[in-house]
Write a protein that holds these residues in place. Structure first.
Motif, PDB file in Angstrom:
ATOM      1  N   ILE A  24      -2.929  -4.761   0.040  1.00 56.42           N
ATOM      2  CA  ILE A  24      -2.480  -3.471   0.567  1.00 56.42           C
ATOM      3  C   ILE A  24      -1.159  -3.099  -0.096  1.00 56.42           C
ATOM      4  O   ILE A  24      -0.200  -3.874  -0.067  1.00 56.42           O
ATOM      5  CB  ILE A  24      -2.315  -3.515   2.098  1.00 56.42           C
ATOM      6  CG1 ILE A  24      -3.662  -3.819   2.760  1.00 56.42           C
ATOM      7  CG2 ILE A  24      -1.755  -2.193   2.614  1.00 56.42           C
ATOM      8  CD1 ILE A  24      -3.582  -3.958   4.271  1.00 56.42           C
ATOM      9  N   LEU A  25      -1.124  -1.920  -0.697  1.00 66.41           N
ATOM     10  CA  LEU A  25       0.074  -1.421  -1.356  1.00 66.41           C
ATOM     11  C   LEU A  25       0.622  -0.231  -0.581  1.00 66.41           C
ATOM     12  O   LEU A  25      -0.130   0.519   0.038  1.00 66.41           O
ATOM     13  CB  LEU A  25      -0.235  -0.994  -2.793  1.00 66.41           C
ATOM     14  CG  LEU A  25      -0.781  -2.069  -3.733  1.00 66.41           C
ATOM     15  CD1 LEU A  25      -1.109  -1.455  -5.083  1.00 66.41           C
ATOM     16  CD2 LEU A  25       0.215  -3.204  -3.899  1.00 66.41           C
ATOM     17  N   ASN A  35      -0.491   3.561   3.162  1.00 60.08           N
ATOM     18  CA  ASN A  35      -1.060   2.278   2.765  1.00 60.08           C
ATOM     19  C   ASN A  35      -2.343   2.508   1.980  1.00 60.08           C
ATOM     20  O   ASN A  35      -3.195   3.299   2.386  1.00 60.08           O
ATOM     21  CB  ASN A  35      -1.353   1.414   3.991  1.00 60.08           C
ATOM     22  CG  ASN A  35      -0.091   0.947   4.687  1.00 60.08           C
ATOM     23  OD1 ASN A  35       0.972   0.863   4.071  1.00 60.08           O
ATOM     24  ND2 ASN A  35      -0.192   0.641   5.959  1.00 60.08           N
ATOM     25  N   ARG A  36      -2.438   1.830   0.859  1.00 57.93           N
ATOM     26  CA  ARG A  36      -3.646   1.940   0.044  1.00 57.93           C
ATOM     27  C   ARG A  36      -4.190   0.544  -0.225  1.00 57.93           C
ATOM     28  O   ARG A  36      -3.463  -0.346  -0.669  1.00 57.93           O
ATOM     29  CB  ARG A  36      -3.349   2.650  -1.275  1.00 57.93           C
ATOM     30  CG  ARG A  36      -4.553   2.725  -2.211  1.00 57.93           C
ATOM     31  CD  ARG A  36      -4.245   3.514  -3.454  1.00 57.93           C
ATOM     32  NE  ARG A  36      -3.941   4.903  -3.135  1.00 57.93           N
ATOM     33  CZ  ARG A  36      -3.603   5.810  -4.057  1.00 57.93           C
ATOM     34  NH1 ARG A  36      -3.519   5.453  -5.324  1.00 57.93           N
ATOM     35  NH2 ARG A  36      -3.351   7.048  -3.698  1.00 57.93           N
ATOM     36  N   THR A  37      -5.454   0.362   0.052  1.00 55.02           N
ATOM     37  CA  THR A  37      -6.099  -0.927  -0.171  1.00 55.02           C
ATOM     38  C   THR A  37      -6.738  -0.950  -1.552  1.00 55.02           C
ATOM     39  O   THR A  37      -7.493  -0.042  -1.912  1.00 55.02           O
ATOM     40  CB  THR A  37      -7.172  -1.192   0.897  1.00 55.02           C
ATOM     41  OG1 THR A  37      -6.561  -1.174   2.195  1.00 55.02           O
ATOM     42  CG2 THR A  37      -7.825  -2.547   0.673  1.00 55.02           C
ATOM     43  N   VAL A  38      -6.413  -1.965  -2.321  1.00 53.39           N
ATOM     44  CA  VAL A  38      -7.010  -2.137  -3.645  1.00 53.39           C
ATOM     45  C   VAL A  38      -7.742  -3.476  -3.669  1.00 53.39           C
ATOM     46  O   VAL A  38      -7.367  -4.423  -2.977  1.00 53.39           O
ATOM     47  CB  VAL A  38      -5.944  -2.096  -4.759  1.00 53.39           C
ATOM     48  CG1 VAL A  38      -5.264  -0.741  -4.802  1.00 53.39           C
ATOM     49  CG2 VAL A  38      -4.910  -3.197  -4.583  1.00 53.39           C
ATOM     50  N   VAL A  59      -9.064  -3.842 -11.338  1.00 56.01           N
ATOM     51  CA  VAL A  59      -8.500  -3.421 -10.050  1.00 56.01           C
ATOM     52  C   VAL A  59      -9.132  -2.092  -9.655  1.00 56.01           C
ATOM     53  O   VAL A  59      -9.145  -1.143 -10.449  1.00 56.01           O
ATOM     54  CB  VAL A  59      -6.967  -3.268 -10.120  1.00 56.01           C
ATOM     55  CG1 VAL A  59      -6.405  -2.953  -8.736  1.00 56.01           C
ATOM     56  CG2 VAL A  59      -6.322  -4.522 -10.695  1.00 56.01           C
ATOM     57  N   ARG A  60      -9.633  -2.009  -8.439  1.00 65.73           N
ATOM     58  CA  ARG A  60     -10.197  -0.764  -7.919  1.00 65.73           C
ATOM     59  C   ARG A  60      -9.329  -0.251  -6.768  1.00 65.73           C
ATOM     60  O   ARG A  60      -8.830  -1.037  -5.969  1.00 65.73           O
ATOM     61  CB  ARG A  60     -11.630  -0.979  -7.420  1.00 65.73           C
ATOM     62  CG  ARG A  60     -12.626  -1.292  -8.516  1.00 65.73           C
ATOM     63  CD  ARG A  60     -14.065  -1.246  -7.995  1.00 65.73           C
ATOM     64  NE  ARG A  60     -15.029  -1.441  -9.074  1.00 65.73           N
ATOM     65  CZ  ARG A  60     -15.504  -2.621  -9.435  1.00 65.73           C
ATOM     66  NH1 ARG A  60     -15.115  -3.709  -8.782  1.00 65.73           N
ATOM     67  NH2 ARG A  60     -16.370  -2.723 -10.428  1.00 65.73           N
ATOM     68  N   GLY A  61      -9.172   1.074  -6.721  1.00 71.50           N
ATOM     69  CA  GLY A  61      -8.413   1.667  -5.627  1.00 71.50           C
ATOM     70  C   GLY A  61      -7.312   2.601  -6.075  1.00 71.50           C
ATOM     71  O   GLY A  61      -6.762   3.351  -5.272  1.00 71.50           O
ATOM     72  N   PHE A  62      -6.987   2.598  -7.376  1.00 72.68           N
ATOM     73  CA  PHE A  62      -5.946   3.490  -7.881  1.00 72.68           C
ATOM     74  C   PHE A  62      -6.502   4.856  -8.277  1.00 72.68           C
ATOM     75  O   PHE A  62      -5.759   5.817  -8.410  1.00 72.68           O
ATOM     76  CB  PHE A  62      -5.241   2.866  -9.084  1.00 72.68           C
ATOM     77  CG  PHE A  62      -4.306   1.752  -8.716  1.00 72.68           C
ATOM     78  CD1 PHE A  62      -3.125   2.010  -8.043  1.00 72.68           C
ATOM     79  CD2 PHE A  62      -4.610   0.445  -9.040  1.00 72.68           C
ATOM     80  CE1 PHE A  62      -2.257   0.987  -7.701  1.00 72.68           C
ATOM     81  CE2 PHE A  62      -3.750  -0.592  -8.704  1.00 72.68           C
ATOM     82  CZ  PHE A  62      -2.573  -0.319  -8.030  1.00 72.68           C
ATOM     83  N   VAL A  87      -1.545  -8.472 -11.832  1.00 75.95           N
ATOM     84  CA  VAL A  87      -1.450  -7.093 -11.351  1.00 75.95           C
ATOM     85  C   VAL A  87       0.002  -6.753 -11.019  1.00 75.95           C
ATOM     86  O   VAL A  87       0.494  -5.664 -11.345  1.00 75.95           O
ATOM     87  CB  VAL A  87      -2.348  -6.884 -10.116  1.00 75.95           C
ATOM     88  CG1 VAL A  87      -2.262  -5.443  -9.627  1.00 75.95           C
ATOM     89  CG2 VAL A  87      -3.794  -7.248 -10.435  1.00 75.95           C
ATOM     90  N   GLU A  88       0.706  -7.680 -10.385  1.00 78.15           N
ATOM     91  CA  GLU A  88       2.105  -7.442 -10.029  1.00 78.15           C
ATOM     92  C   GLU A  88       2.972  -7.247 -11.266  1.00 78.15           C
ATOM     93  O   GLU A  88       3.879  -6.407 -11.274  1.00 78.15           O
ATOM     94  CB  GLU A  88       2.641  -8.605  -9.194  1.00 78.15           C
ATOM     95  CG  GLU A  88       2.179  -8.599  -7.753  1.00 78.15           C
ATOM     96  CD  GLU A  88       2.857  -9.671  -6.932  1.00 78.15           C
ATOM     97  OE1 GLU A  88       3.092 -10.774  -7.486  1.00 78.15           O
ATOM     98  OE2 GLU A  88       3.164  -9.426  -5.752  1.00 78.15           O
TER      99      GLU A  88
END
Length: 202
Positions: A24-25, A35-38, A59-62, A87-88
């Motif tokens: 969660i970002l 909050n966005r879940t990737v 990565v999916r969700g962006f 990813v970070e």
């Protein structure tokens, strides 16, 4: 791109790859936190003619399409922490790029009037100090909360609120200081060390 001994299109490989791991970002949109879940995963791959092992992180969700990161760093594909570290690293670099763009756009870094190396270097030092003050110090120091609110209001009155908070602060500072025509006075060039940035504040 070679995966399991077969040549595959990286886009098709990313689309078909399951992404069971989630994170969660916190995303800033419209001045609000969301909050966005990737979801993410990684697979080992090879490039033809390049013998070093590589890893494709998906990565999916962006956005609509999956984000694909190709790295030569060792990734333990069965450990989500190892995959997320890649990813970070990319997200950190993304923040750096956004900071550079913010400084160039808000402080006109590419539109300076000095020509010498020392002059450019000194200008950049001052600019970085101002941008740090606006982006970090103002936001963290509660005693300056009133100043932040005042600058933010000036920004809204003149331009409307930019989507990125730091842009709003920079716009507000510009509009507060623009009417002042005095600039910096009594700046003396050092006769001892031309590489030392020196101001006569006394």
């Amino acid at each position: 791109m070679i995966h399991r001994g077969k040549v595959k299109n990286c886009y098709e490989l990313a689309r078909c790859l399951p992404t069971p791991h989630e994170a969660i970002l916190v995303i800033y949109e419209g001045g609000k936190e969301k909050n966005r879940t990737v979801s993410y995963n990684a697979v080992p791959v090879w490039l033809s003619g390049y013998m070093h092992p590589l890893y494709l992180v998906v990565v999916r969700g962006f956005g609509r399409e999956p984000m694909m990161l190709l790295t030569s760093c060792k990734v333990a594909i069965h450990k989500k922490e190892s995959i997320w570290r890649i990813v970070e690293v990319y997200l950190t670099r993304w923040k750096c790029d956004e900071s550079y763009r913010y400084i160039k756009q808000c402080y006109n870094l590419e539109d300076i009037r000095v020509r010498s190396y020392v002059g450019i270097r000194n200008m950049v030092v001052l600019l970085l100090a101002v941008s740090y003050f606006a982006a970090v110090y103002l936001g963290q120091n509660l005693r300056l909360k009133l100043l932040v609110e005042r600058i933010f209001l000036v920004s809204k009155r003149f331009f409307g609120v930019p989507s990125f908070f730091n842009y709003a602060i920079a716009d507000g500072i510009y509009n507060l200081l623009f009417p002042d025509k005095t600039a910096l006075g009594q700046i003396k060039k050092s006769t001892i060390d031309d590489f030392q940035l020196s101001f006569d504040f006394g």
